[in-house]
Design an enzyme around this catalytic site. Structure first.
Site, short mmCIF file in Angstrom:
data_model
loop_
_atom_site.label_atom_id
_atom_site.label_comp_id
_atom_site.label_asym_id
_atom_site.label_seq_id
_atom_site.Cartn_x
_atom_site.Cartn_y
_atom_site.Cartn_z
N GLY A 33 -7.84 -12.72 -8.03
CA GLY A 33 -6.73 -11.81 -8.28
C GLY A 33 -7.14 -10.61 -9.11
O GLY A 33 -7.59 -9.59 -8.59
N ARG A 34 -7.02 -10.74 -10.45
CA ARG A 34 -7.26 -9.60 -11.33
C ARG A 34 -8.61 -8.91 -11.14
O ARG A 34 -8.66 -7.68 -11.13
CB ARG A 34 -7.03 -10.03 -12.78
CG ARG A 34 -5.55 -10.23 -13.08
CD ARG A 34 -5.29 -11.08 -14.29
NE ARG A 34 -5.59 -12.49 -14.04
CZ ARG A 34 -5.27 -13.47 -14.85
NH1 ARG A 34 -4.66 -13.21 -16.00
NH2 ARG A 34 -5.57 -14.72 -14.54
N TYR A 88 9.68 -19.20 -8.36
CA TYR A 88 10.64 -18.45 -7.54
C TYR A 88 11.46 -19.43 -6.68
O TYR A 88 11.37 -20.64 -6.85
CB TYR A 88 9.89 -17.38 -6.74
CG TYR A 88 9.21 -16.41 -7.68
CD1 TYR A 88 9.99 -15.59 -8.52
CD2 TYR A 88 7.83 -16.37 -7.83
CE1 TYR A 88 9.39 -14.74 -9.45
CE2 TYR A 88 7.22 -15.51 -8.76
CZ TYR A 88 8.02 -14.71 -9.56
OH TYR A 88 7.43 -13.88 -10.49
N ARG A 138 1.94 -21.58 -0.63
CA ARG A 138 1.50 -21.65 -2.03
C ARG A 138 2.48 -22.49 -2.82
O ARG A 138 3.69 -22.32 -2.71
CB ARG A 138 1.43 -20.23 -2.62
CG ARG A 138 0.60 -20.19 -3.89
CD ARG A 138 0.34 -18.79 -4.41
NE ARG A 138 -0.97 -18.74 -5.04
CZ ARG A 138 -1.37 -17.80 -5.88
NH1 ARG A 138 -0.57 -16.80 -6.19
NH2 ARG A 138 -2.57 -17.83 -6.41
N GLN A 189 2.64 -12.41 2.14
CA GLN A 189 3.27 -13.45 1.31
C GLN A 189 4.78 -13.18 1.25
O GLN A 189 5.21 -12.11 0.81
CB GLN A 189 2.69 -13.48 -0.10
CG GLN A 189 3.15 -14.75 -0.83
CD GLN A 189 2.87 -14.78 -2.30
OE1 GLN A 189 3.13 -13.81 -3.02
NE2 GLN A 189 2.34 -15.89 -2.80
C1 FNR Z 1 0.01 -12.18 -9.78
N1 FNR Z 1 0.11 -13.39 -9.11
C2 FNR Z 1 0.96 -13.48 -8.01
N2 FNR Z 1 1.07 -14.66 -7.34
C3 FNR Z 1 1.81 -14.75 -6.22
O1 FNR Z 1 1.87 -15.81 -5.60
N3 FNR Z 1 2.45 -13.65 -5.73
C4 FNR Z 1 2.42 -12.44 -6.35
O2 FNR Z 1 3.00 -11.47 -5.86
C5 FNR Z 1 1.67 -12.36 -7.56
N4 FNR Z 1 1.62 -11.21 -8.28
C6 FNR Z 1 0.79 -11.08 -9.35
C7 FNR Z 1 0.67 -9.86 -10.00
C8 FNR Z 1 -0.22 -9.70 -11.04
C9 FNR Z 1 -0.35 -8.38 -11.68
C10 FNR Z 1 -1.00 -10.80 -11.46
C11 FNR Z 1 -1.99 -10.64 -12.56
C12 FNR Z 1 -0.87 -12.01 -10.83
C13 FNR Z 1 -0.81 -14.51 -9.43
C14 FNR Z 1 -2.16 -14.32 -8.73
O3 FNR Z 1 -2.03 -14.48 -7.33
C15 FNR Z 1 -3.24 -15.31 -9.24
O4 FNR Z 1 -2.80 -16.61 -9.04
C16 FNR Z 1 -3.59 -15.10 -10.70
O5 FNR Z 1 -3.78 -13.74 -10.98
C17 FNR Z 1 -4.83 -15.90 -11.11
O6 FNR Z 1 -5.99 -15.43 -10.47
P1 FNR Z 1 -7.06 -14.47 -11.22
O7 FNR Z 1 -6.39 -13.17 -11.48
O8 FNR Z 1 -7.43 -15.16 -12.49
O9 FNR Z 1 -8.22 -14.37 -10.26
C1 8K6 Z 2 4.40 -12.76 -9.92
C2 8K6 Z 2 5.08 -11.46 -10.02
C3 8K6 Z 2 4.74 -10.85 -11.25
C4 8K6 Z 2 5.21 -9.48 -11.47
C5 8K6 Z 2 4.22 -8.61 -12.05
C6 8K6 Z 2 3.81 -8.90 -13.42
C7 8K6 Z 2 2.64 -9.78 -13.52
C8 8K6 Z 2 2.11 -9.84 -14.87
C9 8K6 Z 2 0.88 -10.65 -14.98
C10 8K6 Z 2 0.73 -11.39 -16.21
C11 8K6 Z 2 1.66 -12.52 -16.33
C12 8K6 Z 2 1.08 -13.66 -17.02
C13 8K6 Z 2 1.80 -14.93 -16.82
C14 8K6 Z 2 1.03 -16.05 -17.36
C15 8K6 Z 2 1.55 -17.36 -17.11
C16 8K6 Z 2 1.58 -18.20 -18.33
C17 8K6 Z 2 0.53 -19.20 -18.44
C18 8K6 Z 2 0.76 -20.13 -19.57
#
Ligand code: FNR
Ligand code: 8K6
Length: 347
Positions: A316-317, A179, A226, A100
């Site tokens: 993801g998580r 972004y 995406r 990505q």
């Molecule tokens: C993310 N997500 C995310 N999305 C993305 O496009 N690039 C990234 O580098 C990241 N990094 C990232 C880090 C962490 C810690 C989290 C929790 C999420 C979003 C991720 O790809 C995904 O859309 C969400 O986590 C929702 O899916 P799940 O976790 O509910 O299955």
């Molecule tokens: C995408 C790069 C992120 C950097 C690492 C931290 C990720 C933290 C994950 C939790 C963030 C939650 C954001 C929720 C979105 C709001 C929905 C209303």
């Protein structure tokens, strides 16, 4: 019945996935000081090679795109070599992996790259301070000139070529989550009055230029995208954004990319200006392969695929909490629940 998830899926003539479970891109902030992937990252990805496709954590196309500590890059020979160790290990375990590619635009901070300013569509700062680095406040970005945008397109294209050189099966363009590319697509962050702002065609111009440059460089069959039509992270949605995505999605469809991926954390979120969830909106406006994501369980994800809401399920998580997610789901075993403390370590 979860059988649907375990059927192979033909993405195109080049790529067939062994199942429909995709590892969502997950930023982990664990690269070394030179933003090179470590052995712990090699092992982390290799453990997840039984997913149909791994999408890597977001990888920097160049130094000034950095907005979080220790996010990896793909712009130095050492970074390319580091990623080759990851892709070799994933392939050795029978998996496939896309890189990505991102630039965080106004979410970047000069602190990380020793610069003077960050680039974005318009001089509108993100409010607040950096996560986990609370002493740093986001800066007001410098609106990118046409020449700077042309250089960014060239650097995205070079990073995609570097990804193929590093052994990735393809790349996912990060056009989501507020972004750089996404900043062009929302009125909240794009108030330009030149050919890159003001109308849907203009606001989509730079993202489409990146998409075209990359798909021409490495092949559209190896290029995914995406997008976040709903503004929910790092920027705010605006009812006028709807027209931008109404224009963009058919333009993307014409380009016959490998797939389109929903960018959202929770797909039960509804956006009034999209008449519902982002996945519903994207399915309605895009006929190609769609990856859904956002708080899905194996059951709800499988049901959504069977109902035609999307074609592939990104997780993801739960994949942070369960490296063996695929085999556990297949064997009907209980999954370990995710919690944020798990981000401290690569398991
Ligand atoms: C993310 N997500 C995310 N999305 C993305 O496009 N690039 C990234 O580098 C990241 N990094 C990232 C880090 C962490 C810690 C989290 C929790 C999420 C979003 C991720 O790809 C995904 O859309 C969400 O986590 C929702 O899916 P799940 O976790 O509910 O299955
Ligand atoms: C995408 C790069 C992120 C950097 C690492 C931290 C990720 C933290 C994950 C939790 C963030 C939650 C954001 C929720 C979105 C709001 C929905 C209303």
């Amino acid at each position: 019945m979860l059988d649907t998830l375990f059927h192979p899926f033909v993405l195109n003539d080049t790529l067939t996935l062994k199942n429909r479970i995709i590892m969502a891109p997950l930023t982990r902030c664990m690269a070394d000081d030179d933003l090179i992937p470590t052995q712990a990252m090699v092992d982390y990805y290799a453990r997840r090679a039984d997913t149909g496709l791994i999408i890597s954590e977001a990888i920097l196309i160049r130094a000034d795109g950095q907005g979080y500590p220790h996010t990896p890059g793909l712009f130095t020979p050492e970074q390319i070599n580091g990623w080759r160790n990851v892709t070799d290990a994933v392939h050795h375990n029978g998996g496939k992996i896309f890189a990505q590619l991102w630039h965080t635009g106004r979410v970047a901070h000069p602190f990380f790259f020793g610069g003077e300013y960050v680039l974005a569509p318009s001089a509108i700062a993100l409010e607040g301070t950096l996560p986990r680095m609370r002493e740093l406040t986001y800066t007001t970005p410098k609106p990118a000139t046409k020449a700077e945008l042309e250089q960014l397109v060239a650097d995205f294209s070079q990073a995609a070529a570097n990804a193929i050189d590093a052994g990735f099966d393809g790349v996912e363009i990060h056009g989501a989550n507020g972004y750089l590319l996404d900043q062009f697509l929302h009125f909240n962050t794009n108030v330009r009055d030149d050919e890159f702002g003001g109308t849907p065609e203009n606001m989509a111009r730079f993202p489409l230029a990146v998409i075209d440059a990359i798909s021409q460089r490495i092949g559209r069959d190896r290029t995914g995208l995406r997008l976040s039509p709903g503004g929910y992270f790092n920027l705010e949605g605006d009812t006028r954004d709807r027209a931008v995505f109404d224009y963009l999605l058919p333009e993307v469809e014409k380009r016959c990319l490998a797939y389109l991926h929903v960018g959202i954390f929770d797909d039960s979120m509804n956006f009034e200006y999209l008449d519902g969830s982002v996945s519903h909106y994207m399915r309605t406006h895009y006929q190609g392969t769609l990856i859904g994501v956002g708080c899905y369980s194996p059951q709800t994800g499988s049901d959504a695929i069977e109902a035609g809401k999307f074609d592939l399920l990104a997780i993801g998580r739960p994949l942070i909490a369960n490296p063996d997610y695929v085999s556990k789901v297949q064997a009907n075993q209980t999954l370990v629940p995710y919690n944020d403390t798990m981000l401290a370590q690569l398991v």
